[in-house]
Design an enzyme around this catalytic site. Sequence first.
Site, PDB file in Angstrom:
ATOM      1  CG  LEU A 179      -1.883  -0.957   1.520  1.00 55.70           C
ATOM      2  CD1 LEU A 179      -2.526  -0.718   2.857  1.00 55.70           C
ATOM      3  CD2 LEU A 179      -2.928  -0.948   0.454  1.00 55.70           C
ATOM      4  CB  CYS A 180       0.659   4.440  -1.809  1.00 49.63           C
ATOM      5  SG  CYS A 180       1.268   6.128  -1.646  1.00 49.63           S
ATOM      6  CB  VAL A 181       3.210   5.096   3.426  1.00 53.77           C
ATOM      7  CG1 VAL A 181       4.073   6.122   2.722  1.00 53.77           C
ATOM      8  CG2 VAL A 181       3.056   5.444   4.888  1.00 53.77           C
ATOM      9  CB  ALA A 229      -2.422   3.712   3.533  1.00 59.70           C
TER      10      ALA A 229
END
Length: 130
Positions: free
Chosen positions: A78-80, A83
Site C-alpha cells: 500500500l502507498c503509505v 493509506a
Amino acid sequence: MASFLITVHAGRYASQSARSALLYARAVIAKGHELKGIFFYNDGVSHANALTLIPTDELDSGPGFVELAKTHKIPLLLCVTAAEKRGILDKTQAAQEGFEQYNLASGYSIAGLAEMAAIASETDKVVQFK
C-alpha cells in the site's frame, strides 16, 4: 517468461477496474509469468481496510487479492501516503498517532513509492488498473 508488477488505483468495490486487476493477476500466474507484487495506490488502498464491510450481494475483490498473495507469496503493498489519507494504519503507525486500534488487513503491508519504483525497475512490465 516475463515478470510483472500490477498497480491498482481503483477502490475495492467502486469499479470493475479492481476486479479486472485481480483477474489479470490470476492470468499472469496461470501463464507461468512471475508476479513481483501488487501495489495499491489512491483509492486502491481501500482493499486493505479491515473494517470495511461489503454486502454479500456486491462484488468485493479484497479477499481475492489476499488469497492470491497467500497462495503465491506475492507482496500486497500500500502507498503509505494514500493509506494515511484514507485512515488506514498499521500497528506501528496507530501507536505513533496514539490510537489503540489499527485497521490494516492481514496480508497487506505499507510501502512507499520508492519501494514500488525499485520493484518496477526489476520488472519487465508494469500494468496499471485505474
